[in-house]
Design an enzyme around this catalytic site. Structure first.
Site, PDB file in Angstrom:
ATOM      1  CG  ASP A   8     -12.066  14.958  22.562  1.00 41.96           C
ATOM      2  OD1 ASP A   8     -12.751  15.324  23.549  1.00 41.96           O
ATOM      3  OD2 ASP A   8     -11.650  15.755  21.711  1.00 41.96           O
ATOM      4  CB  CYS A  65     -14.870  16.075  20.603  1.00 43.08           C
ATOM      5  SG  CYS A  65     -15.447  17.042  19.191  1.00 43.08           S
ATOM      6  CB  THR A  67     -16.417  22.065  18.636  1.00 50.03           C
ATOM      7  OG1 THR A  67     -15.890  21.108  17.702  1.00 50.03           O
ATOM      8  CG2 THR A  67     -15.359  23.070  19.041  1.00 50.03           C
ATOM      9  CG  HIS A  98     -37.385  18.142   9.363  1.00 48.95           C
ATOM     10  ND1 HIS A  98     -37.495  19.461   8.987  1.00 48.95           N
ATOM     11  CD2 HIS A  98     -38.560  17.834   9.966  1.00 48.95           C
ATOM     12  CE1 HIS A  98     -38.685  19.919   9.343  1.00 48.95           C
ATOM     13  NE2 HIS A  98     -39.341  18.945   9.956  1.00 48.95           N
ATOM     14  CG  HIS A 133     -38.843  15.631   6.342  1.00 49.67           C
ATOM     15  ND1 HIS A 133     -38.436  16.935   6.151  1.00 49.67           N
ATOM     16  CD2 HIS A 133     -39.986  15.694   7.060  1.00 49.67           C
ATOM     17  CE1 HIS A 133     -39.286  17.748   6.736  1.00 49.67           C
ATOM     18  NE2 HIS A 133     -40.243  17.020   7.299  1.00 49.67           N
TER      19      HIS A 133
END
Length: 157
Positions: A8, A65, A67, A98, A133
Site C-alpha cells: 500500500d 503495508c 503493519t 511448520h 505439521h
C-alpha cells in the site's frame, strides 16, 4: 522462482528495495502494488497477490503495508493462501517449516529494510517439514473449505 509483491501507500519505498533485493538474487518479481504515496487500499494488493499464489501463477508472495496485518488479512481471504505476518526472521522460517506459508507479510512502519531482507531470506530458504505439521495444515484447509472442523464438531463443541 517467481514471486508476486504487493503493497500500500505506506510501503512504497520498502517494496522497491525488497523487489530489487529479490531480483538481485535472480528471482522474478511481479509487482502488483502501488508506486504512489497517495492513499491506496491494501486489500487490492493483498487480494491480487493471494489470487496469483492460489492460482499457481507464482511460487509465493511478499506483502507490505504499515503493519503487515491488514494486507495479510486480505490475502488470507483467498482459498489456498497461508499468509503470515512476521517482524523477525525466526517466525518467518517457522511459518514455512511448520505452516507451509505461501505468503510472507511485514510492516514498513514496524521494521526496517535490513530486517525485512532477513525475514525474506529466512522464509525463502526454509523448507516445509510436513510430517506432524501436515495434520494441522490439513485442518486449516478443512476450516477454509467447509467453515468447520470435524474434530471439534465430533466433540460437540
Amino acid at each position: 522462482m517467481k514471486l508476486a509483491i504487493g503493497n500500500d501507500h505506506s510501503a512504497v519505498e520498502m517494496k522497491k528495495e525488497i523487489k530489487k533485493y529479490l531480483e538481485d538474487k535472480g528471482i522474478e518479481v511481479i509487482d502488483v502494488g502501488t508506486n504512489s504515496t497517495e492513499s491506496f487500499n491494501y486489500p487490492i494488493s493483498g487480494y491480487k497477490v493471494g489470487k496469483m499464489v492460489a492460482n499457481g501463477e507464482v511460487d509465493g508472495g511478499v506483502l507490505i503495508c504499515g503493519t503487515g496485518v491488514g494486507i495479510s488479512l486480505a490475502a488470507n481471504k483467498v482459498k489456498g493462501v497461508r499468509a503470515c505476518v512476521c517482524s523477525e526472521p525466526y517466525s518467518a522460517r517457522m511459518s514455512k517449516q511448520h505452516n507451509n506459508s505461501n505468503i510472507i507479510a511485514f510492516g514498513a512502519r514496524v521494521i526496517g529494510v535490513e530486517t525485512a531482507k532477513m525475514i525474506v531470506d529466512e522464509w525463502l530458504n526454509a523448507k516445509y517439514e510436513g510430517g506432524r505439521h501436515q495434520v494441522r495444515v490439513d485442518m486449516l484447509t478443512e476450516i477454509e473449505q467447509t467453515q468447520g472442523l470435524k474434530v471439534v464438531d465430533e466433540q460437540g463443541q
